[in-house]
Design an enzyme around this catalytic site. Structure first.
Site, PDB file in Angstrom:
ATOM      1  N   GLU A 283      -3.434   2.187   3.234  1.00 14.62           N
ATOM      2  CA  GLU A 283      -2.128   2.807   3.003  1.00 14.62           C
ATOM      3  C   GLU A 283      -1.931   4.025   3.908  1.00 14.62           C
ATOM      4  OE1 GLU A 283       0.339   2.597  -0.991  1.00 14.62           O
ATOM      5  OE2 GLU A 283      -1.042   4.280  -1.100  1.00 14.62           O
ATOM      6  N   HIS A 312     -23.706 -14.073   0.602  1.00 13.84           N
ATOM      7  CA  HIS A 312     -23.529 -15.469   0.199  1.00 13.84           C
ATOM      8  C   HIS A 312     -22.042 -15.824   0.157  1.00 13.84           C
ATOM      9  CE1 HIS A 312     -27.788 -15.499  -0.811  1.00 13.84           C
ATOM     10  NE2 HIS A 312     -27.544 -14.238  -1.085  1.00 13.84           N
ATOM     11  N   LYS A 424       9.739  -2.073  -3.572  1.00 17.48           N
ATOM     12  CA  LYS A 424      10.060  -1.429  -4.853  1.00 17.48           C
ATOM     13  C   LYS A 424      11.557  -1.434  -5.085  1.00 17.48           C
ATOM     14  CE  LYS A 424       6.431   2.080  -5.065  1.00 17.48           C
ATOM     15  NZ  LYS A 424       6.208   3.509  -4.930  1.00 17.48           N
TER      16      LYS A 424
HETATM   17  O1  PA5 Z   1      -1.452   6.865  -2.536  1.00 17.42           O
HETATM   18  C1  PA5 Z   1      -0.359   6.731  -3.046  1.00 17.42           C
HETATM   19  O2  PA5 Z   1       0.532   7.598  -2.968  1.00 17.42           O
HETATM   20  C2  PA5 Z   1      -0.024   5.503  -3.872  1.00 17.42           C
HETATM   21  O3  PA5 Z   1      -0.973   4.520  -3.766  1.00 17.42           O
HETATM   22  C3  PA5 Z   1       0.134   5.895  -5.331  1.00 17.42           C
HETATM   23  O4  PA5 Z   1      -1.088   6.362  -5.830  1.00 17.42           O
HETATM   24  C4  PA5 Z   1       0.626   4.731  -6.188  1.00 17.42           C
HETATM   25  O5  PA5 Z   1       1.755   4.160  -5.594  1.00 17.42           O
HETATM   26  C5  PA5 Z   1       0.991   5.250  -7.568  1.00 17.42           C
HETATM   27  O6  PA5 Z   1       1.932   6.278  -7.439  1.00 17.42           O
HETATM   28  P1  PA5 Z   1       2.180   7.347  -8.557  1.00 17.42           P
HETATM   29  O7  PA5 Z   1       0.921   8.109  -8.770  1.00 17.42           O
HETATM   30  O8  PA5 Z   1       3.278   8.200  -8.024  1.00 17.42           O
HETATM   31  O9  PA5 Z   1       2.586   6.601  -9.781  1.00 17.42           O
END
Ligand code: PA5
Length: 448
Positions: A283, A312, A424
């Site tokens: 990410e 494996h 989203k």
């Molecule tokens: O790293 C990030 O920002 C995302 O992976 C969030 O952790 C994830 O989308 C969850 O978001 P939030 O903590 O705002 O609910």
């Protein structure tokens, strides 16, 4: 440097390993690594990258202990609601260190699988359960859906007061729907500092509150992370393990076309760490545009693997498939258990005499690294002395710093995630959220 982690890069380079990083490319890139270090430090100094200072946050821990103390005495089960960075870090701590606790049960919901969630609620005792809803933004649809169902569950069984006593919200200190709702409904709250993003938040209340509930040595985790931060505060990659590792991964991708990057711990207790790393690396580094606003569409693809289980499974692909992988092993020097083989051995297994499962695990990781090397496939290895609170904290900080340095090397912003918004918005539209109607493609509109 730190004695909590050592980095061995002897199998990362050519000519030792045919497909490895050329020593000269590494030497040539040292200046770039120093510049990346300075770029990250500049953002730390301007208070943009809050994760860097989390290991010092002693007062947050006292706040967490106070919230723990306010839970009803009957509570011995904490259910954590949240997804992505709000779940993976806590799960990593639980898997590595939480297994000894028998007093308290800890459950991470993570996904919005209706079958799993319904079964969970059917099987828990509301009197003995508290929920910790975690969301930095406070608006994540999956977490909201878990929360409203858990809220209703508590209210139905225990009334308004029972709900208030057993729901803890961990979120931004001042912004977002969850913060506002917690204030309106009088819930207990814990803060995620505003300058700490979800996937960099494990050392905040996001990871440490569930860990405290589970009797984990959280102070040890923060101490180990602080020690690693000191080790990562040197501009010279030879003295800074996270900077060196970031540079090796970056060169493996950009010079050797090895943009599939595997994290393979040889310890089941570190399996969840590999999953946490996948989110952090993917990410943070998968980006369409660079710091100059140019379209680059870059980023290495992280892959989790477990030693020796994946010997494996995926190893055949790593050994003989496309020459596009760079493997980062994690070895544990002392597993705090030996499992010595018995003297009574059938003739076929006689060669195991006098040895142990711990020794076999080491032989397997060394064998795999050298077999890859002999096939012209580079790797590096991180060794930790044992899986402890300190070494886990050190690993968390190491990978966070490595990610920040890698982002600077690639010239992208490792701390945003614009690409996840589009999906989203369509989901919001499909769920009837006002303002998102137009995001839904025509092909989906007719089915809904
Ligand atoms: O790293 C990030 O920002 C995302 O992976 C969030 O952790 C994830 O989308 C969850 O978001 P939030 O903590 O705002 O609910």
């Amino acid at each position: 440097m730190t004695d909590l982690l050592t980095l061995n890069s002897e199998l990362a380079f050519s000519p030792q390993v045919q497909g490895g990083i050329a020593e000269q490319d590494y030497e040539n890139a040292l200046g770039q690594a120093r510049a990346a270090f300075e770029a990250v430090q500049k953002r730390v100094a301007s208070d943009e990258l809050g994760f860097w200072n989390l290991p010092q946050a002693d007062d947050d821990l006292s706040q967490e202990k106070a919230v723990l103390g306010q839970l009803p005495a009957t509570v011995d089960h904490l259910v954590v609601l949240g997804i992505g960075g709000s779940s993976l870090g806590g799960r990593t701590i639980q898997r590595a260190l939480g297994q000894k606790s028998t007093k308290h049960q800890l459950t991470f919901v993570d996904n919005i699988d209706p079958h799993q969630f319904e079964k969970l609620l059917e099987n828990i005792d509301p009197f003995r359960t508290a929920f910790n809803v975690i969301s930095k933004s406070g608006g994540t649809i999956e977490t909201a859906s878990q929360f409203v169902i858990a809220r209703d569950f508590l209210k139905r069984h225990l009334g308004e007061e029972g709900y208030r006593e057993r729901m803890i919200a961990t979120t931004d200190p001042s912004q977002g729907a969850l913060r506002a709702l917690a204030a309106d409904e009088g819930l207990k709250t814990l803060p995620i500092p505003s300058n700490v993003g979800g996937r960099f938040s494990v050392l905040s209340a996001v990871g440490t509150f569930p860990a405290l509930f589970n009797d984990v040595d959280v102070t040890g985790i923060l101490k180990g992370a602080a020690q690693m931060r000191d080790a990562c505060s040197d501009a010279d990659p030879e003295n800074n393990p996270a900077l060196k590792s970031a540079l090796l991964h970056y060169l493996a991708d950009t010079q050797c076309h090895r943009n599939i990057q595997v994290l393979m711990p040889y310890s089941s207790r570190l399996w969840e760490l590999a999953l946490w790393f996948v989110q952090l690396w993917g990410e943070s580094l998968g980006k369409k545009t660079n710091d100059q606003g140019e379209q680059v569409e870059l980023g290495p693809t992280p892959v989790p693997a477990l030693g020796s289980t994946d010997q494996h499974s995926q190893l055949q692909l790593f050994m003989e498939g496309p020459q596009d992988k760079f493997v980062n092993f994690i070895e544990v020097a002392d597993h705090q258990a030996e499992c010595v083989f018995p003297d009574d051995l059938p003739p076929a297994y006689e060669y195991l005499r006098g040895s142990s499962m711990a020794r076999l695990m080491k032989a397997e990781s060394q064998g795999t690294a050298w077999a890859l090397a002999n096939a012209g496939r580079p790797s590096m290895c991180l060794t930790i002395p044992q899986v402890t609170a300190e070494t886990l904290g050190a690993l968390f900080f190491f990978f966070e710093a490595q990610t920040a340095f890698a982002g600077a090397l690639y010239g992208i912003n490792a701390f945003d995630q614009p690409g996840v918004e589009a999906g989203k918005h369509i989901a919001y539209g499909l769920m009837g959220r006002e303002g998102f109607e137009d995001a839904v493609p025509a092909a989906l509109r007719k089915d809904n």
